[in-house]
Design a protein around this motif. Structure first.
Motif, PDB file in Angstrom:
ATOM      1  N   MET A  27       0.821  -1.213   0.000  1.00 17.47           N
ATOM      2  CA  MET A  27       0.000   0.000   0.000  1.00 17.47           C
ATOM      3  C   MET A  27       0.855   1.263   0.000  1.00 17.47           C
ATOM      4  SD  MET A  27      -3.346  -0.832   2.289  1.00 17.47           S
ATOM      5  CE  MET A  27      -2.505  -1.475   3.709  1.00 17.47           C
ATOM      6  N   ASN A  28       2.060   1.176   0.569  1.00 21.58           N
ATOM      7  CA  ASN A  28       2.931   2.354   0.614  1.00 21.58           C
ATOM      8  C   ASN A  28       3.875   2.444  -0.583  1.00 21.58           C
ATOM      9  OD1 ASN A  28       1.809   3.224   2.985  1.00 21.58           O
ATOM     10  ND2 ASN A  28       3.310   2.186   4.274  1.00 21.58           N
ATOM     11  N   ALA A  29       3.647   1.633  -1.600  1.00 25.23           N
ATOM     12  CA  ALA A  29       4.495   1.681  -2.793  1.00 25.23           C
ATOM     13  C   ALA A  29       4.454   3.093  -3.382  1.00 25.23           C
ATOM     14  CB  ALA A  29       4.005   0.669  -3.827  1.00 25.23           C
ATOM     15  N   ARG A  30       5.621   3.545  -3.884  1.00 23.60           N
ATOM     16  CA  ARG A  30       5.673   4.892  -4.466  1.00 23.60           C
ATOM     17  C   ARG A  30       4.730   4.981  -5.648  1.00 23.60           C
ATOM     18  NH1 ARG A  30      11.089   5.929  -2.782  1.00 23.60           N
ATOM     19  NH2 ARG A  30      10.919   4.790  -0.883  1.00 23.60           N
ATOM     20  N   ARG A  31       3.878   5.962  -5.587  1.00 24.12           N
ATOM     21  CA  ARG A  31       2.865   6.165  -6.612  1.00 24.12           C
ATOM     22  C   ARG A  31       3.526   6.418  -7.978  1.00 24.12           C
ATOM     23  NH1 ARG A  31      -1.385   5.338  -8.260  1.00 24.12           N
ATOM     24  NH2 ARG A  31      -2.805   6.827  -9.212  1.00 24.12           N
ATOM     25  N   THR A  32       4.633   7.189  -7.958  1.00 17.24           N
ATOM     26  CA  THR A  32       5.288   7.536  -9.225  1.00 17.24           C
ATOM     27  C   THR A  32       5.776   6.282  -9.951  1.00 17.24           C
ATOM     28  OG1 THR A  32       6.061   9.510  -8.103  1.00 17.24           O
ATOM     29  CG2 THR A  32       7.022   9.052 -10.242  1.00 17.24           C
ATOM     30  N   ARG A  33       6.284   5.318  -9.170  1.00 14.91           N
ATOM     31  CA  ARG A  33       6.810   4.105  -9.790  1.00 14.91           C
ATOM     32  C   ARG A  33       5.689   3.303 -10.454  1.00 14.91           C
ATOM     33  NH1 ARG A  33      10.966   3.118  -5.303  1.00 14.91           N
ATOM     34  NH2 ARG A  33      12.315   4.694  -6.198  1.00 14.91           N
TER      35      ARG A  33
ATOM     36  N   LEU B 152       2.900   4.600 -11.598  1.00 16.21           N
ATOM     37  CA  LEU B 152       2.500   5.375 -12.781  1.00 16.21           C
ATOM     38  C   LEU B 152       3.502   5.171 -13.919  1.00 16.21           C
ATOM     39  CD1 LEU B 152       1.266   8.797 -11.341  1.00 16.21           C
ATOM     40  CD2 LEU B 152      -0.104   6.947 -12.299  1.00 16.21           C
ATOM     41  N   ALA B 153       4.800   5.134 -13.553  1.00 14.64           N
ATOM     42  CA  ALA B 153       5.835   4.957 -14.577  1.00 14.64           C
ATOM     43  C   ALA B 153       5.628   3.628 -15.305  1.00 14.64           C
ATOM     44  CB  ALA B 153       7.218   5.009 -13.942  1.00 14.64           C
TER      45      ALA B 153
ATOM     46  N   PHE C 231       9.310  11.729 -15.746  1.00 16.04           N
ATOM     47  CA  PHE C 231       8.799  12.342 -14.523  1.00 16.04           C
ATOM     48  C   PHE C 231       9.798  13.332 -13.948  1.00 16.04           C
ATOM     49  CE2 PHE C 231       6.541   8.419 -14.999  1.00 16.04           C
ATOM     50  CZ  PHE C 231       5.264   8.673 -14.521  1.00 16.04           C
ATOM     51  N   GLN C 232       9.286  14.266 -13.185  1.00 19.52           N
ATOM     52  CA  GLN C 232      10.147  15.237 -12.514  1.00 19.52           C
ATOM     53  C   GLN C 232      11.055  14.520 -11.525  1.00 19.52           C
ATOM     54  OE1 GLN C 232       7.982  17.970 -10.056  1.00 19.52           O
ATOM     55  NE2 GLN C 232       9.775  19.161  -9.536  1.00 19.52           N
TER      56      GLN C 232
ATOM     57  N   GLU D 216      12.116   8.578  -7.850  1.00 19.45           N
ATOM     58  CA  GLU D 216      10.953   7.725  -7.593  1.00 19.45           C
ATOM     59  C   GLU D 216      10.384   7.129  -8.863  1.00 19.45           C
ATOM     60  OE1 GLU D 216       8.037   9.492  -5.078  1.00 19.45           O
ATOM     61  OE2 GLU D 216       9.393   9.405  -3.362  1.00 19.45           O
ATOM     62  N   ALA D 217      10.918   7.518 -10.011  1.00 19.41           N
ATOM     63  CA  ALA D 217      10.360   7.001 -11.260  1.00 19.41           C
ATOM     64  C   ALA D 217      11.152   5.804 -11.773  1.00 19.41           C
ATOM     65  CB  ALA D 217      10.315   8.095 -12.319  1.00 19.41           C
TER      66      ALA D 217
END
Lengths: 249, 262
Positions: free
Chosen positions: A141-147, A149-150, B83-84, B88-89
């Protein structure tokens, strides 16, 4: 080598205080044997007596319950964490039983599994599984959202996102859960060996030695249990460093 | 002022709308992105630049309107996104090279093709650091370069860049900007850039769209006919300065026009 010095000095200090207490006769010698006597009795029991066998049994039970707990807790935790709504629904139940002292569940498990080996392993596995499940779910649940999305923008579907991102993101937390789980399993196994019809195991040895006034062996068995817990914790800390090299960077 | 025929458009946005808690951010936005162009979007803080790029890239659902890539939806198109926050990307458990290979493997491309594409990218970007390292072992600029290479690996129809250099120091930004501009132009890659840095918005684009405060309207569509390749010297050329002045005037006017409710 330098990092090793303070803990060694601490251990020596502890033994000196103990020896001093023996010299000053703080307690009855039957209840408080000297460090040397304890070491001698423990060594004798390890080499010629039952202690080595007891350690083996305790380790086996702990590892067995840990493996069962991981096999249930990791996949279930990851699956629940991936569906946060579902986890929120079961969270209270998980938290409740995670907070329930496992020893309070002994009678229930005795009814369910009888007085044999299965009960000890089942209670320990139950307690450890909840800890592992909780950590795995939170890791996902705490996984980085950006990752996430990427991966999504690169065309990964839900299954690929789960395998390629979420499980990896949760891995540090899963290993923390496993470390806590194996420690808890050891605690429950040792207590279960004392009170649920056992003929061997470290817990059984401690309580037997106490009833027979074999104080040296009793202290020795306690120290062996401590060393075991410490070693398991250390082993998992090393595994965390090795397998999640990216953590915190 | 810059009529783009449907045949020329790599992306067509029509009537795009989005509201947050009843507050419209975009209300019926139309926009065309010419094939081979680099378009940058500039506007006051909170005008919905990132919302726009995220809706176009399919990371955010629009309330209404359409985004079509040559008549297809974003799911059917091949896009790249930078991503910026590169930290984290990127996937830190994969080596830099494996991060770049990842989107190609997702497409199920054979190993030989993947390696060939990786070599092309390394050559195009003149990579001199070790791609066998993990992302956290690289500098910020190197990490963002890996992100750009990953986004370009699949040869996207459109490359989206969301504040790609804002976390980097000025020196690194200048050199990465020059490098990226050269590669995008040499390969005629269509790109869309969102930046809060006006200098960057102009230096890296063929066209700047100036947005107002929310709900965002396009108040000016500024062509940037500066020759490529561009470098640090471009920034002090009279043409650049003139374009920057025009944008700044529009920006100041649009910020003054509608003072933000307190």
């Amino acid at each position: 080598m330098r990092g090793l010095l303070p803990p060694v000095l601490g251990a020596i200090g502890f033994i000196l205080v103990w020896q001093l207490a023996v010299i000053l006769r703080v307690a009855d010698p039957v209840l408080l044997p000297s460090p040397a006597e304890t070491a001698r009795d423990t060594w004798a029991s390890l080499v010629n007596g039952p202690l080595a066998h007891d350690v083996g049994r305790t380790v086996w039970r702990t590892l067995l319950s840990f493996v069962i707990a991981s096999a249930i807790g990791v996949p279930l935790g990851v699956a629940l964490g991936a569906r946060e709504r579902l986890y929120r629904a079961v969270e209270f139940v998980v938290d409740f039983f995670r907070s329930t002292p496992a020893s309070a569940l002994f009678p229930l498990f005795l009814v369910l599994f009888g007085t044999g080996e299965a009960t000890k392993i089942a209670v320990a596995a139950f307690g450890a599984a909840l800890v592992i499940l909780f950590n795995a779910a939170y890791g996902v649940m705490n996984a980085r959202r950006t990752r996430v999305l990427a991966a999504k923008v690169m065309g990964a579907g839900p299954a690929r996102i789960l395998w390629d991102v979420l499980v990896w993101e949760a891995l540090p937390q899963i290993l923390v859960g496993m470390r806590q789980g194996v420690s808890l399993a050891l605690v429950i196994v040792v207590v279960a060996e004392m009170f649920i019809g056992s003929t061997d195991g470290i817990g059984q040895r401690v309580i037997n030695a106490q009833m027979l006034f074999e104080s040296g062996l009793m202290y020795g068995a306690i120290f062996v249990a401590g060393a075991l817990g410490y070693a398991l914790n250390l082993l998992f800390l090393l595994a965390e460093k090795r397998f999640v090299h990216w953590s915190g960077k | 002022m810059n009529a783009i025929s449907p045949r020329e458009a790599a992306v067509s946005v029509r009537g795009l709308s989005k509201a947050y808690r009843g507050q419209p951010v975009h209300a019926g936005l139309d926009l065309d992105l010419r094939r081979g162009d680099i378009l940058s979007v500039f506007g006051p803080n909170g005008c919905g630049k990132s919302t726009l790029i995220n809706m176009m890239a399919g990371l955010l659902e629009a309330d209404s309107g359409s985004v079509l890539f040559d008549g297809r939806t974003v799911r059917e198109a091949r896009i790249g996104y930078v991503f910026q926050n590169y930290r984290e990307a990127l996937l830190p458990w994969k080596r830099a090279a494996d991060n770049i290979r990842y989107p190609l493997r997702l497409l199920g491309q054979p190993r030989a093709k993947v390696e060939q594409r990786l070599e092309q990218l390394v050559a195009a970007f003149q990579v001199r650091f070790d791609l066998q390292r993990y992302p956290y072992e690289l500098s910020g600029g190197q990490q963002q370069l890996v992100s750009v290479m990953r986004a370009l690996a699949v040869e996207p129809e459109v490359l989206f860049l969301d504040e790609p250099f804002s976390a980097l120091d000025y020196e690194t930004t200048l050199s990465l900007r020059e490098l990226l501009g050269r590669v995008l132009k040499e390969n005629r890659i269509t790109a869309m850039l969102v930046s809060h840095d006006l200098e960057e918005s102009i230096a890296l684009s063929d066209r700047v769209l100036m947005l107002t405060r929310r709900p965002a309207r396009i108040v000016d569509d500024v062509p940037v006919p500066l020759p490529w390749p561009r470098d640090a010297a471009t920034l002090s050329s009279p043409e650049f300065v003139a374009i920057k002045k025009r944008c700044l005037d529009v920006f100041t006017a649009s910020v003054r026009a509608r003072p933000e409710a307190a």
